[in-house]
Design a protein around this motif. Structure first.
Motif, PDB file in Angstrom:
ATOM      1  N   UNK A  61      33.063  77.790  -4.977  1.00 39.08           N
ATOM      2  CA  UNK A  61      32.253  78.522  -5.936  1.00 39.08           C
ATOM      3  C   UNK A  61      32.632  80.000  -5.853  1.00 39.08           C
ATOM      4  N   UNK A  62      32.125  80.799  -6.798  1.00 38.68           N
ATOM      5  CA  UNK A  62      32.257  82.247  -6.723  1.00 38.68           C
ATOM      6  C   UNK A  62      30.928  82.841  -6.281  1.00 38.68           C
ATOM      7  N   UNK A  63      30.998  83.819  -5.384  1.00 41.07           N
ATOM      8  CA  UNK A  63      29.798  84.460  -4.840  1.00 41.07           C
ATOM      9  C   UNK A  63      29.872  85.959  -5.107  1.00 41.07           C
ATOM     10  N   UNK A  64      28.977  86.447  -5.945  1.00 39.56           N
ATOM     11  CA  UNK A  64      28.900  87.888  -6.197  1.00 39.56           C
ATOM     12  C   UNK A  64      27.529  88.199  -6.767  1.00 39.56           C
ATOM     13  N   UNK A  65      27.152  89.464  -6.703  1.00 40.98           N
ATOM     14  CA  UNK A  65      25.839  89.889  -7.173  1.00 40.98           C
ATOM     15  C   UNK A  65      25.969  90.741  -8.436  1.00 40.98           C
ATOM     16  N   UNK A  66      24.882  90.800  -9.201  1.00 40.02           N
ATOM     17  CA  UNK A  66      24.834  91.582 -10.434  1.00 40.02           C
ATOM     18  C   UNK A  66      23.969  92.807 -10.167  1.00 40.02           C
ATOM     19  N   UNK A  67      24.586  93.977 -10.226  1.00 38.27           N
ATOM     20  CA  UNK A  67      23.934  95.207  -9.759  1.00 38.27           C
ATOM     21  C   UNK A  67      23.035  95.868 -10.785  1.00 38.27           C
ATOM     22  N   UNK A  68      22.978  95.348 -12.010  1.00 38.61           N
ATOM     23  CA  UNK A  68      22.174  95.902 -13.106  1.00 38.61           C
ATOM     24  C   UNK A  68      22.790  97.156 -13.705  1.00 38.61           C
ATOM     25  N   UNK A  69      24.057  97.406 -13.466  1.00 32.15           N
ATOM     26  CA  UNK A  69      24.778  98.460 -14.177  1.00 32.15           C
ATOM     27  C   UNK A  69      24.768  98.099 -15.661  1.00 32.15           C
ATOM     28  N   UNK A  70      24.275  98.998 -16.534  1.00 29.37           N
ATOM     29  CA  UNK A  70      24.195  98.666 -17.964  1.00 29.37           C
ATOM     30  C   UNK A  70      25.537  98.261 -18.572  1.00 29.37           C
ATOM     31  N   UNK A  71      26.631  98.726 -17.979  1.00 29.89           N
ATOM     32  CA  UNK A  71      27.955  98.357 -18.489  1.00 29.89           C
ATOM     33  C   UNK A  71      28.303  96.906 -18.183  1.00 29.89           C
ATOM     34  N   UNK A  72      27.568  96.289 -17.285  1.00 28.61           N
ATOM     35  CA  UNK A  72      27.744  94.887 -16.898  1.00 28.61           C
ATOM     36  C   UNK A  72      29.200  94.561 -16.541  1.00 28.61           C
ATOM     37  N   UNK A  73      29.738  95.249 -15.531  1.00 31.73           N
ATOM     38  CA  UNK A  73      31.125  94.966 -15.131  1.00 31.73           C
ATOM     39  C   UNK A  73      31.313  93.558 -14.590  1.00 31.73           C
ATOM     40  N   UNK A  74      30.223  92.941 -14.119  1.00 35.06           N
ATOM     41  CA  UNK A  74      30.319  91.575 -13.590  1.00 35.06           C
ATOM     42  C   UNK A  74      30.688  90.541 -14.656  1.00 35.06           C
ATOM     43  N   UNK A  75      30.672  90.962 -15.908  1.00 33.89           N
ATOM     44  CA  UNK A  75      31.051  90.045 -16.989  1.00 33.89           C
ATOM     45  C   UNK A  75      32.405  89.409 -16.720  1.00 33.89           C
ATOM     46  N   UNK A  76      33.348  90.200 -16.248  1.00 37.30           N
ATOM     47  CA  UNK A  76      34.693  89.678 -16.002  1.00 37.30           C
ATOM     48  C   UNK A  76      34.694  88.635 -14.899  1.00 37.30           C
ATOM     49  N   UNK A  77      33.807  88.773 -13.911  1.00 33.42           N
ATOM     50  CA  UNK A  77      33.723  87.786 -12.829  1.00 33.42           C
ATOM     51  C   UNK A  77      33.146  86.473 -13.360  1.00 33.42           C
ATOM     52  N   UNK A  78      32.126  86.556 -14.217  1.00 36.57           N
ATOM     53  CA  UNK A  78      31.599  85.343 -14.834  1.00 36.57           C
ATOM     54  C   UNK A  78      32.652  84.662 -15.701  1.00 36.57           C
ATOM     55  N   UNK A  79      33.439  85.453 -16.400  1.00 33.89           N
ATOM     56  CA  UNK A  79      34.510  84.885 -17.218  1.00 33.89           C
ATOM     57  C   UNK A  79      35.543  84.192 -16.348  1.00 33.89           C
ATOM     58  N   UNK A  80      35.820  84.753 -15.181  1.00 30.12           N
ATOM     59  CA  UNK A  80      36.744  84.099 -14.251  1.00 30.12           C
ATOM     60  C   UNK A  80      36.190  82.758 -13.798  1.00 30.12           C
ATOM     61  N   UNK A  81      34.878  82.707 -13.525  1.00 30.50           N
ATOM     62  CA  UNK A  81      34.260  81.444 -13.117  1.00 30.50           C
ATOM     63  C   UNK A  81      34.409  80.395 -14.207  1.00 30.50           C
ATOM     64  N   UNK A  82      34.200  80.795 -15.457  1.00 31.92           N
ATOM     65  CA  UNK A  82      34.366  79.852 -16.562  1.00 31.92           C
ATOM     66  C   UNK A  82      35.815  79.401 -16.685  1.00 31.92           C
ATOM     67  N   UNK A  83      36.715  80.341 -16.535  1.00 27.18           N
ATOM     68  CA  UNK A  83      38.134  80.022 -16.656  1.00 27.18           C
ATOM     69  C   UNK A  83      38.572  79.022 -15.587  1.00 27.18           C
ATOM     70  N   UNK A  84      38.014  79.170 -14.385  1.00 27.03           N
ATOM     71  CA  UNK A  84      38.385  78.305 -13.261  1.00 27.03           C
ATOM     72  C   UNK A  84      37.495  77.074 -13.143  1.00 27.03           C
ATOM     73  N   UNK A  85      36.462  76.998 -13.967  1.00 25.71           N
ATOM     74  CA  UNK A  85      35.544  75.862 -13.902  1.00 25.71           C
ATOM     75  C   UNK A  85      34.710  75.846 -12.641  1.00 25.71           C
ATOM     76  N   UNK A  86      34.256  77.028 -12.198  1.00 24.43           N
ATOM     77  CA  UNK A  86      33.536  77.144 -10.935  1.00 24.43           C
ATOM     78  C   UNK A  86      32.079  77.539 -11.154  1.00 24.43           C
ATOM     79  N   UNK A  87      31.225  77.056 -10.291  1.00 21.78           N
ATOM     80  CA  UNK A  87      29.842  77.491 -10.254  1.00 21.78           C
ATOM     81  C   UNK A  87      29.753  78.889  -9.654  1.00 21.78           C
ATOM     82  N   UNK A  88      28.624  79.543  -9.901  1.00 24.41           N
ATOM     83  CA  UNK A  88      28.373  80.890  -9.394  1.00 24.41           C
ATOM     84  C   UNK A  88      27.099  80.881  -8.574  1.00 24.41           C
ATOM     85  N   UNK A  89      27.130  81.561  -7.427  1.00 22.14           N
ATOM     86  CA  UNK A  89      25.922  81.772  -6.630  1.00 22.14           C
ATOM     87  C   UNK A  89      25.730  83.272  -6.471  1.00 22.14           C
TER      88      UNK A  89
END
Length: 503
Positions: A200-228
């Motif tokens: 799985x992918x493990x990362x946190x969402x810091x509430x930055x309005x720019x939402x940089x974590x979007x790219x990490x979620x996209x990576x999870x979708x691309x790899x077919x992985x769950x997120x915690x």
């Protein structure tokens, strides 16, 4: 056991592929509340072949007498920073803030790949010894793919079922999830499905309005992985984190929200509406300060729950303790809320059976492994735990098996453990595990960490500053110490004396 023969000389031989049959157990199947008294369970190969009563077993089957014991699925821990087991207990008196300072700001960077390996091995051994057959390794100490390689090698070396949740607390997830090095790591280790070691992918969402974590979620979708992700953690992640995930369509059933202890009604509704699950670490939330354990809220919203132990820098792999603490915290909150309304709770909403469910099939569902493990039904992989300790007065009589499991049983009562059909513990002893080597490796990590940090920083970590306590003035002071006896009369007698008429 034959009279006069030591147990070690009378222990059965468990050879690969040899069938195993448990006899006369109280079986908690974790399927539709089914409890089988005087039940048998047959394991053939990696799978459960049959569950019931009076089962006919192959002639070469090893028979395990489970009389007076509880047979249950292996427990599932859905959030554990296994690498931190190498510094077990160091943070016993830390707050969450001190944890962040130690790992994120100061000393997390000193961990080498071999230190990740050492912590993971000892943690994995501890898990199967405790009856935890599946563990999600929330491995946010993977600064490089070499650290990741070490984590994988460690988990594959121990006969348990694991999920590596890859993380890097010192890196930006929107960067490392797209790096060629990380993608190469995924191809090397997870190119083909393996229910013994998932990713799985493990990362946190810091509430930055720019939402940089979007790219990490996209990576999870691309790899077919769950997120915690750690969510609803006081001072770290909040409702804005949930809102950003919602607005960008990344709240799905493939997301596990860890802790979720300080969220508002709106965030719980979003999690419920999108099929997310929550991993509750009650001992951690109560002690470190993430927020009050939220099961009382999750139940109201119909959000699936699993249990976890977080990290041995504070706690251990003991899910018996997690079950007990979770049930107590939930009921305590219910009583507290009722008392604030001037009411009395006369019926408990959360039952021992539900908490046992969270520790087993609930965890398997959160990891997407419920077709593999988490319950005792024919066809599933044989991840099985026998709770039996004839020397313990606490396990007799067995009147309420779920109650005995949650309130009386402990890790010392784990008699036999099977993972994927393989016996890894029997008669309270681990099988095929080199505990001495694991201890030695962790010892080297401790020596390295202490010498690198220096004695002053090491001692400060062991004994953080104790804040002053302002005592509440006590009007009932003791007076007239005489001959070893103490009398307190001044505060009690003065009002009465004041009421006497003056002479």
């Amino acid at each position: 056991m034959t009279a006069g023969v030591p147990e070690s000389e009378d222990r059965p031989t468990f050879t690969p592929g040899r069938p195993v049959v448990f006899r006369n157990a109280t079986i908690l199947t974790m399927e539709n509340g089914a409890v089988i008294d005087g039940g048998d369970l047959l394991v053939v190969g990696e799978r459960i072949a049959e569950v019931g009563q009076g089962i006919a077993a192959p002639d070469d089957a090893v028979e395990i007498d489970a009389t007076g014991g509880i047979l249950m699925p292996g427990m599932v821990d859905t959030h554990r920073h296994m690498w931190q087991t190498a510094l077990r207990g160091l943070g016993a008196d830390w707050t969450l803030t001190q944890y962040f300072v130690f790992y994120y700001l100061t000393w997390g960077k000193i961990f080498r790949p071999e230190d990740i390996h050492a912590g993971n091995v000892l943690s994995a051994i501890e898990a199967i010894d405790s009856g935890v057959t599946t563990t999600l390794d929330w491995s946010h100490g993977l600064q490089t793919v070499e650290h990741g390689d070490a984590a994988v090698d460690a988990l594959r070396s121990v006969p348990g079922r694991f999920v590596l949740a890859y993380g890097n607390l010192l890196g930006a997830p929107w960067e490392w999830t797209h790096s060629p090095e990380f993608r190469g790591f995924v191809r090397r280790h997870f190119d083909s499905p393996d229910d013994m070691l998932g990713l799985q992918l493990a990362f946190d969402v810091t509430a930055d309005p720019a939402f940089p974590e979007k790219a990490a979620f996209e990576a999870a979708r691309d790899l077919g992985l769950r997120v915690t992700t750690h969510a609803g953690v006081w001072g770290a992640t909040n409702d804005d984190s949930i809102r950003l995930m919602w607005e960008h369509d990344f709240m799905t059933p493939d997301v596990t929200y860890v802790h979720a202890a300080t969220l508002t009604e709106d965030s719980y509704q979003r999690i419920a509406a999108t099929g997310g699950t929550v991993s509750v670490s009650t001992e951690s939330e109560q002690s470190a300060g993430q927020g009050y354990p939220p099961t009382w809220q999750l139940r109201r919203h119909g959000i699936p729950v699993s249990l976890s132990m977080d990290t041995s820098v504070w706690w251990s792999a003991d899910l018996f303790s997690a079950m007990r603490a979770t049930l107590s915290a939930d009921r305590s909150r219910e009583h507290h809320e009722a008392h604030a309304r001037g009411e009395t709770v006369v019926h408990n909403h959360l039952r021992a059976e539900q908490v046992a469910h969270w520790a087993t099939i609930g965890g398997a569902q959160a990891l997407g492994l419920d077709s593999v493990t988490g319950s005792l039904v024919a066809g599933k992989k044989a991840d099985i735990v026998l709770i039996r300790n004839d020397r313990s007065p606490a396990l007799y009589p067995l009147l309420h098996p779920y109650g005995s499991l949650v309130f009386q049983a402990g890790r010392g009562d784990v008699h036999t453990v099977l993972v994927n059909g393989k016996v890894v513990k029997h008669d309270h002893e681990l099988i095929g595990v080199d505990l001495d080597a694991a201890r030695a490796a962790v010892g080297r990590t401790v020596e390295y960490a202490r010498s690198t940090m220096g004695d002053e920083a090491w001692q400060q970590s062991l004994t953080p500053e104790l804040p002053p306590t302002e005592r509440v003035p006590n009007p009932y002071t003791y007076t007239d110490y005489d001959g070893g006896s103490t009398r307190h009369r001044a505060q009690r007698e003065a009002p009465a004396a004041a009421q006497q008429p003056a002479n």
